[in-house]
Design an enzyme around this catalytic site. Structure first.
Site, short mmCIF file in Angstrom:
data_model
loop_
_atom_site.label_atom_id
_atom_site.label_comp_id
_atom_site.label_asym_id
_atom_site.label_seq_id
_atom_site.Cartn_x
_atom_site.Cartn_y
_atom_site.Cartn_z
N LYS A 159 -17.32 11.19 -1.31
CA LYS A 159 -16.28 11.28 -0.28
C LYS A 159 -14.95 10.89 -0.90
O LYS A 159 -14.85 9.90 -1.61
CB LYS A 159 -16.61 10.30 0.85
CG LYS A 159 -15.67 10.33 2.01
CD LYS A 159 -16.22 11.21 3.11
CE LYS A 159 -15.21 11.52 4.18
NZ LYS A 159 -14.24 12.55 3.81
N LYS A 205 -14.79 1.31 -2.31
CA LYS A 205 -14.40 1.16 -0.91
C LYS A 205 -15.58 1.49 0.03
O LYS A 205 -15.86 0.76 0.96
CB LYS A 205 -13.21 2.09 -0.62
CG LYS A 205 -12.37 1.64 0.55
CD LYS A 205 -11.23 2.59 0.83
CE LYS A 205 -9.96 2.18 0.15
NZ LYS A 205 -8.77 2.87 0.70
N LYS A 214 -12.54 12.28 -5.62
CA LYS A 214 -11.13 12.55 -5.33
C LYS A 214 -10.81 13.93 -5.89
O LYS A 214 -11.42 14.38 -6.87
CB LYS A 214 -10.22 11.51 -6.02
CG LYS A 214 -8.91 11.33 -5.34
CD LYS A 214 -9.06 10.45 -4.11
CE LYS A 214 -7.77 10.24 -3.36
NZ LYS A 214 -7.93 9.26 -2.28
N THR A 220 -6.62 3.53 10.26
CA THR A 220 -6.29 2.61 9.17
C THR A 220 -5.49 1.42 9.69
O THR A 220 -5.80 0.26 9.38
CB THR A 220 -5.56 3.35 8.04
OG1 THR A 220 -6.36 4.47 7.66
CG2 THR A 220 -5.35 2.48 6.83
N ASN A 269 2.31 5.98 8.77
CA ASN A 269 1.08 5.92 9.57
C ASN A 269 0.52 4.49 9.60
O ASN A 269 0.35 3.90 10.66
CB ASN A 269 0.07 6.93 9.01
CG ASN A 269 -1.27 6.86 9.71
OD1 ASN A 269 -2.04 5.92 9.51
ND2 ASN A 269 -1.56 7.83 10.56
N SER A 314 -13.46 8.46 9.11
CA SER A 314 -13.82 9.74 8.47
C SER A 314 -15.35 9.88 8.44
O SER A 314 -15.90 10.95 8.66
CB SER A 314 -13.31 9.80 7.03
OG SER A 314 -12.03 10.33 6.99
P1 NAD Z 1 3.19 7.45 5.10
O1 NAD Z 1 3.75 8.46 4.19
O2 NAD Z 1 2.89 7.78 6.51
O3 NAD Z 1 4.18 6.17 5.13
C1 NAD Z 1 4.69 5.54 3.99
C2 NAD Z 1 5.82 4.62 4.43
O4 NAD Z 1 6.25 3.84 3.31
C3 NAD Z 1 7.05 5.37 4.93
O5 NAD Z 1 7.62 4.64 5.99
C4 NAD Z 1 7.97 5.34 3.71
O6 NAD Z 1 9.35 5.46 4.05
C5 NAD Z 1 7.66 3.98 3.17
N1 NAD Z 1 8.01 3.80 1.77
C6 NAD Z 1 7.85 4.66 0.73
N2 NAD Z 1 8.31 4.12 -0.40
C7 NAD Z 1 8.77 2.89 -0.07
C8 NAD Z 1 9.36 1.83 -0.80
N3 NAD Z 1 9.57 1.95 -2.10
N4 NAD Z 1 9.68 0.70 -0.13
C9 NAD Z 1 9.45 0.58 1.18
N5 NAD Z 1 8.89 1.54 1.93
C10 NAD Z 1 8.56 2.68 1.30
O7 NAD Z 1 1.91 6.89 4.35
P2 NAD Z 1 0.68 6.09 4.97
O8 NAD Z 1 -0.38 7.06 5.33
O9 NAD Z 1 1.17 5.12 5.98
O10 NAD Z 1 0.16 5.31 3.68
C11 NAD Z 1 0.78 4.12 3.21
C12 NAD Z 1 -0.13 3.47 2.18
O11 NAD Z 1 -1.41 3.23 2.76
C13 NAD Z 1 -0.41 4.30 0.92
O12 NAD Z 1 -0.61 3.41 -0.15
C14 NAD Z 1 -1.73 4.97 1.24
O13 NAD Z 1 -2.45 5.34 0.08
C15 NAD Z 1 -2.42 3.84 1.99
N6 NAD Z 1 -3.53 4.28 2.85
C16 NAD Z 1 -3.34 5.16 3.88
C17 NAD Z 1 -4.41 5.52 4.70
C18 NAD Z 1 -4.23 6.43 5.88
O14 NAD Z 1 -5.21 6.63 6.61
N7 NAD Z 1 -3.04 6.95 6.13
C19 NAD Z 1 -5.69 5.01 4.42
C20 NAD Z 1 -5.85 4.11 3.38
C21 NAD Z 1 -4.77 3.75 2.59
#
Ligand code: NAD
Length: 426
Positions: free
Chosen positions: A78, A102, A114, A198, A229, A359
């Site tokens: 996955k 994970k 991946k 998340t 998100n 998921s």
């Molecule tokens: P997203 O793109 O929805 O949001 C990212 C946010 O971070 C945005 O607000 C962006 O402006 C901000 N950002 C980007 N660079 C930045 C910086 N240098 N300083 C401050 N803010 C910054 O992404 P997401 O889905 O919320 O994911 C965020 C993190 O969580 C990532 O590391 C992702 O791998 C991890 N993650 C996400 C999920 C998921 O279900 N969406 C699951 C597990 C892990």
């Protein structure tokens, strides 16, 4: 030849190397035998495919795609698919291993995988994006499948792309196969609660960790880095439980309000802003992202990107608890500094595992052909998050190590034991 300035020594730590350092530590503590160690370090399968498509202007362009299956000792593989211009096979390999740990920590019967396509989605039309997705899927037809390897969204891939993968796969196998991919639109067999999963998981483990530290929600302050998100939903759900969110941030900077940020208002502001950022938000004083991380607070949630808490700023972090919403926000060299300061860190492979957990629920529902209510999803998510947190907490205590190392010990031990029971075929 004229004098050339030597290349600067890169100061940035690679988040995947950071991850491998922690894996190595866990392997050492578990005294993994060399063969098993080697096995767990090596991906089970690495596939490179070329993806020729006809562009809108009639020319033919060939893109490169990858799928890496790190390990399937626990079950079908996955892991997400990312579209990025600079993605490399090495990055995909590391991300696949991350997924193995994970899933193992969460007690989800999946191995880790991946995938990626080297492309810049911003420079592609919707038709080109669809063609790339369909050809990539068709090329991987022997690899992916509901019982073999189940992709999901990642960087620059979304529900629509998952829908195209599901459709392409279904066309080839001559039946509608919803369980081949997760993160689909609800109407195509996506799971209720997936979008919030998340952030909801982050909220659940934050409250669980606070309880261990004796921190009362109604008296505690939270700082959240990243307002996408994960960050915005974590902030919203924690605010709903009475915690005071004193600062939020995104790529445009931080916003601080010691009386508390109105999170709902901030979410609406981003939705209505054509740039989809917090730029111009007037619910707090503007600060930098660097200042934000070092604010006086009870809980710090890095939910933006990797490499944010490093050996350089870790000595100045004042939070009592860090809950890693993002993947790899803390570098390996910051770990001992935070530990020394007595800051409890709930590591990414537990804290942000709500997404992969729902998921997994989506895959289960698709295979049953019977769909749960949002309440059922949330209740089961809570149970699994709390159980994983508890297991990691107990292991960390038993080995007298950090929660991060505890999580790796739990994961590596589980996969190694499964491997031993299954035996090596060959
Ligand atoms: P997203 O793109 O929805 O949001 C990212 C946010 O971070 C945005 O607000 C962006 O402006 C901000 N950002 C980007 N660079 C930045 C910086 N240098 N300083 C401050 N803010 C910054 O992404 P997401 O889905 O919320 O994911 C965020 C993190 O969580 C990532 O590391 C992702 O791998 C991890 N993650 C996400 C999920 C998921 O279900 N969406 C699951 C597990 C892990």
């Amino acid at each position: 030849m004229s004098y050339q300035e030597p290349a600067p020594i890169p100061d940035k730590e690679n988040p995947f190397e950071s991850m491998m350092k922690r894996f190595d530590k866990a392997a050492e503590i578990l005294q993994l035998e060399p063969g098993v160690y080697e096995f767990l370090k090596t991906p089970a399968m690495q596939v490179i495919v070329s993806i020729p498509i006809q562009m809108d202007d009639g020319s033919i362009k060939v893109f490169e795609g990858y799928r890496v299956i790190h390990n399937y000792a626990l079950g079908p593989a996955k892991g997400g698919i990312r579209y990025a211009p600079d993605v490399t096979l090495d990055e995909v390999k590391a991300l696949a291993a991350w997924m193995t740990w994970k899933c193992a920590v969460m007690d989800i019967p999946f191995g880790g995988a991946k995938g990626a396509v080297k492309c810049d989605p911003k420079k592609l039309t919707r038709v080109e994006l669809e063609k790339i997705t369909r050809r990539y899927t068709a090329n991987l037809l022997d690899i992916i499948g509901p019982d073999k390897d189940i992709p999901a969204p990642d960087l620059n891939t979304d529900e629509q792309i998952m829908a195209w993968i599901m459709d392409t796969y279904s066309m080839h196998v001559r039946r509608t196969e919803r369980a081949v991919v997760t993160g689909k639109p609800l109407i195509l067999g996506g799971s209720p609660g997936r979008r919030e999963a998340t952030g909801r998981g982050v909220m659940i483990v934050t409250l669980a960790a606070m309880e261990r530290l004796g921190l009362k929600p109604k008296k505690s302050t939270v700082v959240v880095q990243g307002f996408g998100n994960v960050g915005s939903i974590s902030a919203k759900l924690l605010a709903e439980r009475g915690l005071k969110i004193i600062a939020i941030s995104d790529i445009t900077g931080g916003y601080y309000n010691k009386k508390g940020i109105d999170v709902e208002k901030a979410i609406k502001y981003v939705q209505n802003n054509p740039e989809k950022t917090l730029e111009g938000f007037d619910g707090g004083d503007k600060i930098t992202n660097e200042e934000l991380l070092e604010l006086e607070c009870d809980v710090l949630i890095p939910a933006a990107r990797e490499d944010q808490i490093t050996k350089h700023n870790a000595p100045r972090i004042k939070a009592k608890l860090i809950v890693e919403g993002a993947n790899g926000p803390t570098t390996a060299s910051a770990d001992p500094i935070l530990e020394e300061k007595g800051i409890l860190v709930v590591p990414d492979i537990v804290a942000n595992a709500g997404g992969v957990t729902v998921s997994y629920f989506e895959w289960v529902q698709d295979r049953m052909g019977f769909y749960w209510t949002t309440e059922m999803v949330n209740e089961r998510l809570e149970r699994m998050m709390l159980s994983a947190f508890e297991n990691v907490y107990n292991i960390a205590k038993a080995y007298n190590v950090s929660l991060r190392l505890g999580a790796y010990i739990l994961a590596v031990d589980k996969v190694a034991k499964t491997l031993k029971l299954r035996g090596i075929y060959g």
